[in-house]
Scaffold this active site. Structure first.
Site, short mmCIF file in Angstrom:
data_model
loop_
_atom_site.label_atom_id
_atom_site.label_comp_id
_atom_site.label_asym_id
_atom_site.label_seq_id
_atom_site.Cartn_x
_atom_site.Cartn_y
_atom_site.Cartn_z
CG ASP A 111 -4.03 -1.46 -4.01
OD1 ASP A 111 -3.17 -2.13 -3.41
OD2 ASP A 111 -4.86 -0.74 -3.43
CG ASP A 167 -7.91 -1.54 5.91
OD1 ASP A 167 -7.57 -2.03 7.02
OD2 ASP A 167 -8.01 -2.22 4.87
N GLY A 188 1.35 -16.68 -9.75
CA GLY A 188 0.35 -17.67 -9.36
C GLY A 188 0.65 -18.31 -8.03
CG ASP A 234 -6.64 -10.93 3.21
OD1 ASP A 234 -5.83 -11.74 3.73
OD2 ASP A 234 -6.65 -9.71 3.48
CE LYS A 270 -3.03 -10.05 7.31
NZ LYS A 270 -2.77 -9.77 5.89
CB THR A 293 -4.27 -3.63 -0.71
OG1 THR A 293 -3.30 -2.63 -0.96
CG2 THR A 293 -4.60 -3.66 0.78
P1 ADP Z 1 -0.22 -11.73 -0.57
O1 ADP Z 1 -1.22 -10.65 -0.85
O2 ADP Z 1 -0.59 -12.57 0.61
O3 ADP Z 1 1.22 -11.25 -0.52
P2 ADP Z 1 0.22 -12.67 -3.30
O4 ADP Z 1 0.84 -11.34 -3.60
O5 ADP Z 1 1.03 -13.89 -3.58
O6 ADP Z 1 -0.30 -12.76 -1.79
O7 ADP Z 1 -1.13 -12.73 -4.14
C1 ADP Z 1 -2.11 -13.72 -3.97
C2 ADP Z 1 -2.63 -14.15 -5.33
O8 ADP Z 1 -3.15 -13.01 -6.03
C3 ADP Z 1 -1.56 -14.74 -6.24
O9 ADP Z 1 -1.44 -16.13 -6.05
C4 ADP Z 1 -2.12 -14.41 -7.63
O10 ADP Z 1 -3.08 -15.35 -8.04
C5 ADP Z 1 -2.82 -13.07 -7.41
N1 ADP Z 1 -1.92 -11.96 -7.76
C6 ADP Z 1 -1.22 -11.16 -6.92
N2 ADP Z 1 -0.50 -10.24 -7.60
C7 ADP Z 1 -0.74 -10.45 -8.92
C8 ADP Z 1 -0.31 -9.84 -10.14
N3 ADP Z 1 0.54 -8.81 -10.14
N4 ADP Z 1 -0.78 -10.35 -11.30
C9 ADP Z 1 -1.65 -11.39 -11.32
N5 ADP Z 1 -2.09 -12.01 -10.21
C10 ADP Z 1 -1.66 -11.56 -9.02
#
Ligand code: ADP
Length: 315
Positions: free
Chosen positions: A260, A24, A227, A266, A51, A262
């Site tokens: 963050d 990255d 979640g 994964d 990933k 990011t």
């Molecule tokens: P992606 O990165 O593929 O878009 P998500 O944003 O849905 O996936 O995030 C994957 C998981 O990480 C979620 O199911 C949750 O458990 C956790 N997560 C992501 N963002 C947050 C947040 N702001 N607060 C708490 N948990 C988070």
């Protein structure tokens, strides 16, 4: 770099990840350039990512025994990727050096954390069905094979066919052949990927059922801070709303101060694959994975942000 001869690994594995590894290349910008425009950015930061590598590191850091099957270039980025995976104890016997540039992601980060990303797949695009078939013994040796889509689809399909259980994160989202969909247990998507596969956004419980109707054995939709929802065929998930022979269950995420996001998906998928490999039911494995995802958004970066087991237990 020495490779296995296609035989089983020396130690029993929990998870084999078949997937990508990218360097990255991250630059902060005041604003994103318009077409034809040049902007000056911050100093370049180079982080291990991709990933596949992210899933492998997430699971290994939690204590899973993980191998990564993939391709990197015999270049500086390839060495960086190998070193970071080795630090977390990922088995690299099937990570092949390839006469191509390592995969990279050029990431411009704006002032509000808004990313624009260009991925040059490089060596990842050279991963073939034959590479996967040569590692058949490795894939069959593990209870779970974890997949994503930054490598060619024929390699993903070959891996899913060999897997005792295939976990597939539909990222980046592309339409999947029916055969591959039917092998996913679960198919893991975020809200955007779910909308893309179904053709429209919608309410998560309903989308989970609609995705299940496309053929996978089970479905997980991750919902960021909210979640995830889990859908399985048959009335097996305790306490779930049972409709049309399928059970949908919501899994909460702990409240955290997100810095963050990011690589959160994964981290979630890597953790999920590990808990499934340990024999946990899908709902419980997803609840654990949600805690890992939440822990990962508290620090910047992808792999750098992934938690140890002690950190997850402390949440
Ligand atoms: P992606 O990165 O593929 O878009 P998500 O944003 O849905 O996936 O995030 C994957 C998981 O990480 C979620 O199911 C949750 O458990 C956790 N997560 C992501 N963002 C947050 C947040 N702001 N607060 C708490 N948990 C988070």
């Amino acid at each position: 770099m020495k490779e296995h001869d296609g035989g089983p690994p020396r130690h029993p594995l929990d998870v084999v990840v078949v997937g990508s590894a990218n360097a990255d290349l991250v630059v902060q910008v005041e604003r994103h350039p318009a077409p034809g425009e040049t902007v000056l950015g911050s100093e370049l930061a180079v982080h291990p990512g991709g990933k596949g590598a992210n899933q492998a590191v997430a699971a290994a850091r939690l204590g899973a025994r993980v191998a990564l099957l993939g391709r990197v270039g015999a270049d500086g980025h390839g060495r960086l990727l190998r070193e970071s995976l080795e630090r977390d104890g990922v088995d690299l016997g099937h990570l092949r050096d390839t006469p191509a540039a390592s995969g990279i992601a050029m990431i411009a980060v704006g002032p509000r954390g808004d990313n624009s990303i260009i991925v040059a797949p490089g060596a990842n695009a050279r991963l073939t069905e034959d590479d996967v078939l040569e590692a058949a013994a490795l894939l069959r040796s593990a209870p779970v094979v974890s997949l994503q889509l930054e490598i060619p689809l024929p390699a993903v399909l070959a891996a899913a066919r060999l897997a005792r259980r295939a976990v597939l994160n539909l990222s980046p989202a592309v339409p999947l052949p029916d055969e591959l969909l039917a092998l996913c247990d679960p198919l893991v998507v975020n809200e955007h990927e779910a909308a893309l596969l179904l053709g429209a956004p919608g309410e998560p419980d309903r989308q989970a059922k609609e995705l299940l109707a496309l053929g996978p054995r089970s479905v997980v939709i991750t919902l960021g801070a909210d979640g995830a929802v889990v859908a399985e065929g048959g009335a097996v998930a305790e306490g779930g709303a049972v409709a049309e022979g399928c059970a949908v269950r919501a899994v909460p995420s702990p409240r955290v101060a997100a810095v963050d996001t990011t690589g959160a998906g994964d981290a979630f998928t890597g953790a999920l694959a590990w808990r499934l490999a340990a024999g946990e039911p899908l709902v419980r494995a997803a609840a654990f994975a949600a805690r890992v995802g939440a822990a990962a958004v508290r620090r910047p970066g992808a792999q750098d942000s992934y938690p140890t087991m002690a950190e997850v237990e402390g949440l």
